[in-house]
Design a protein around this motif. Structure first.
Motif, mmCIF file in Angstrom:
data_model
loop_
_atom_site.group_PDB
_atom_site.id
_atom_site.type_symbol
_atom_site.label_atom_id
_atom_site.label_comp_id
_atom_site.label_asym_id
_atom_site.label_seq_id
_atom_site.Cartn_x
_atom_site.Cartn_y
_atom_site.Cartn_z
ATOM 1 N N SER A 429 0.826 -1.221 0.000
ATOM 2 C CA SER A 429 0.000 0.000 0.000
ATOM 3 C C SER A 429 0.852 1.259 0.000
ATOM 4 O O SER A 429 0.406 2.317 -0.466
ATOM 5 C CB SER A 429 -0.925 0.013 1.223
ATOM 6 O OG SER A 429 -1.807 -1.082 1.203
ATOM 7 N N GLU A 435 -6.175 1.959 -8.747
ATOM 8 C CA GLU A 435 -7.411 1.977 -7.961
ATOM 9 C C GLU A 435 -7.961 0.564 -7.763
ATOM 10 O O GLU A 435 -8.421 0.206 -6.680
ATOM 11 C CB GLU A 435 -8.454 2.853 -8.658
ATOM 12 C CG GLU A 435 -9.694 3.121 -7.810
ATOM 13 C CD GLU A 435 -10.659 4.085 -8.470
ATOM 14 O OE1 GLU A 435 -11.780 4.237 -7.965
ATOM 15 O OE2 GLU A 435 -10.279 4.685 -9.504
ATOM 16 N N SER A 438 -6.085 -1.138 -5.151
ATOM 17 C CA SER A 438 -6.475 -0.634 -3.839
ATOM 18 C C SER A 438 -7.731 -1.339 -3.332
ATOM 19 O O SER A 438 -7.823 -1.698 -2.148
ATOM 20 C CB SER A 438 -6.711 0.878 -3.912
ATOM 21 O OG SER A 438 -7.130 1.386 -2.670
#
Length: 578
Positions: A429, A435, A438
């Motif tokens: 992270s 995205e 994530s």
């Protein structure tokens, strides 16, 4: 050289390295899932392995990243040692593309003129709402910074021709025959170790050669040293891995050391071959000819020196691969003898399979690696659930205590695995990630929490059974059968959860109705058995205290079903409705 000029040179080097890292990161994220298709080509076929390593390194522009990735996959058991050796050979060829790119775009075409305008496009792309455009923007900015840094380095390097005494001092180090070759080889090795980038060292060597600091043969010796220095990164990554990972890293060292040895033995003939090929392909002066010298970086001699050095880098790795690709099994046997299996390895009770070699240099693949470990975690948890059923059915106190000890151990393992995966995900992270990546990481954080709770449930049931035994209570045959039915339903729910994890990992998860059905079945069983127990206690046909323990176990099983449906719901949110 003034202090300002020195700091300008170091700053330009930093810009070059940062640009290289940024470009590599952008390429990795833009390629994203496609990198997995490259990995699927890693088969026992050595030629396919070489082509895979070449392809991946050409995409992410980092042989170190490819090699660290290969070491991690060997550590995970996804690649055999023999397969990994072929991929590493290909990575060595792939990294030579960077040298050609720097020599052509950085020196001949001088793309730094376009670097600043390109950064405008990079900025515009990076502000896009679309994830892939952001990654392309990062790639463009990295590309621009790389060549700006190279341009600043060229401008900051002093022209030694204006200071003859300094030039004579440098030339003196080149006048000791084979001793000078070994000296510059060592310098190339140490510089690559310090910079942790063979591409940066190659760029510095090209600058030194084009400015006339060093002759062509000494520049070639530096390139050979760079091929030794670049193997250290993989060995560092493998130092915390398993035996096979260490062997994969060692095979990279063996490959490059073998190449350097034959290149040193045949140093002059090899340079003449490189010069002959450069002269005939590009129609330039032979850089390996006697009396060849670069007096003007923009002259034909300057171009010949740059192309000749890039050609040597490519030919060294291609010839080395053509020689050793037929001996991958022998190399595997050699490194297996150098790095032996520890005597206590088989006694190890448990270890992580996929992430013990540390995060990959490729964030997108780090997530794949972590997801493999999450699936492995789920399989470990299912093994613990099988011991619950055995403990319920065990009547002998000594054998029950052995099983209870295993359930306690599995609870400790669950805690440790959750911590290790979470720590690994924290590291991923911290990198620049897409995205979609994530979303996956957030889902994995939740999933490992649920899996840890499943481990706690096993230990909780073992305590309930232990209290039952201490109070000399027992379950009748009907209760045992009901508990076994519940245990089987929970095992089925485990299978469904693991099936959904695998489907999500492959990008094939479309719905989780199977998980809802499994949880509903567990809830229905619990409700039916609870209603039956209430009736039995009302009639006085069952021992009250025994039935309390019985229902506590049923409730714990029902909670396990809740944890497992939570896992599938986390997958649904991250992979279907993201």
């Amino acid at each position: 050289m003034s202090i300002l000029q020195l700091f300008t040179l170091l700053g330009a080097l930093g810009m070059f390295l940062y640009g290289m890292n940024l470009m590599s990161s952008g390429l990795q994220k833009a390629a994203g899932e496609k990198l997995r298709s490259f990995l699927s080509a890693m088969t026992s076929n050595s030629f396919k392995g070489v082509m895979t390593g070449l392809g991946i390194t050409s995409i992410i522009q980092s042989s170190s990243a490819t090699t660290v990735m290969v070491v991690s996959f060997v550590n995970a058991g996804l690649l055999t040692l023999t397969q990994a050796i072929g991929v590493i050979m290909g990575a060595n060829i792939g990294t030579t593309i960077t040298a050609w790119m720097v020599a052509w775009l950085g020196f001949k075409a001088d793309i730094s003129i376009l670097a600043v305008p390109l950064m405008l496009f990079g900025f515009l792309f990076s502000n896009s709402k679309k994830d892939n455009r952001k990654n392309i923007g990062e790639l463009i900015v990295g590309f621009s910074l790389l060549f700006l840094g190279l341009s600043f380095m060229k401008d900051a390097v002093p022209d030694l021709r204006q200071t003859p005494e300094v030039l004579e001092f440098v030339a003196a180090w080149s006048a000791h025959g084979f001793g000078s070759v070994m000296l510059f080889l060592t310098f190339g090795t140490v510089l690559t170790l310090v910079l942790q980038s063979s591409s940066a060292t190659m760029a510095i060597t090209l600058i030194m050669l084009s400015m006339g600091w060093i002759p062509f043969d000494m520049a070639c010796a530096m390139v050979l040293g760079e091929n030794i220095g670049t193997t250290i990164t993989a060995n560092i990554a493998a130092s915390v891995g398993n035996t096979q990972a260490k062997r994969a890293a060692m095979s990279h060292t063996v490959f490059n050391l073998f190449g350097v040895v034959w290149a040193l033995i045949l140093f002059n003939p090899f340079l003449k071959l490189v010069g002959f090929v450069t002269e005939n392909i590009f129609g330039l002066p032979n850089p390996a000819s006697e009396g060849f010298a670069v007096t003007d970086p923009t002259s034909a001699e300057g171009t010949a020196a740059l192309y000749g050095l890039s050609m040597l880098h490519t030919m060294f790795n291609v010839i080395n691969t053509l020689i050793l690709v037929w001996f991958t099994r022998q190399i595997a046997n050699l490194v297996s003898k150098i790095i032996r299996t520890p005597e206590n390895q088989e006694k190890e009770v448990f270890k992580l399979k996929y992430i013990s070699a540390g995060p990959l240099a490729t964030p997108e693949l780090s997530v794949e690696q972590a997801f493999n470990e999450v699936i492995h975690f789920a399989e470990i948890s299912k093994n613990g659930a099988s011991y619950i059923k055995e403990a319920i059915n065990e009547t002998a106190d000594d054998k029950f205590e052995v099983l209870r000890g295993k359930l306690v151990k599995y609870e400790e393992i669950s805690d440790r695995v959750e911590y290790e995966i979470a720590t690994f995900l924290n590291g991923v992270s911290a990198e620049e990630i897409s995205e979609s990546t994530s979303y996956k990481i957030k889902a994995m954080y939740k999933i490992i929490g649920e899996l840890e709770s499943l481990g706690d449930s096993g230990e909780t049931i073992s305590r309930i059974l232990s209290r039952k035994n201490i109070h000399n209570k027992s379950f009748d045959s009907e209760s045992i059968n009901n508990l076994n039915t519940m245990a089987d339903a929970v095992i089925t729910a485990y299978d469904v959860m693991i099936e959904n994890l695998n489907a999500a990992h492959k990008g094939e998860l479309t719905d989780i109705r199977n998980a809802y059905n499994a949880e509903e079945h567990i809830n229905t069983l619990r409700n039916n058995f609870r209603d039956a127990v209430i009736e039995d206690m009302d009639s006085g046909s069952k021992n009250y205290q025994s039935m309390v323990y019985y229902m506590d176990i049923m409730n714990s099983y029902e909670h396990m079903g809740d944890f497992m449906i939570n896992v599938s719901q986390d997958l649904e949110r991250a992979f279907i409705h993201k």
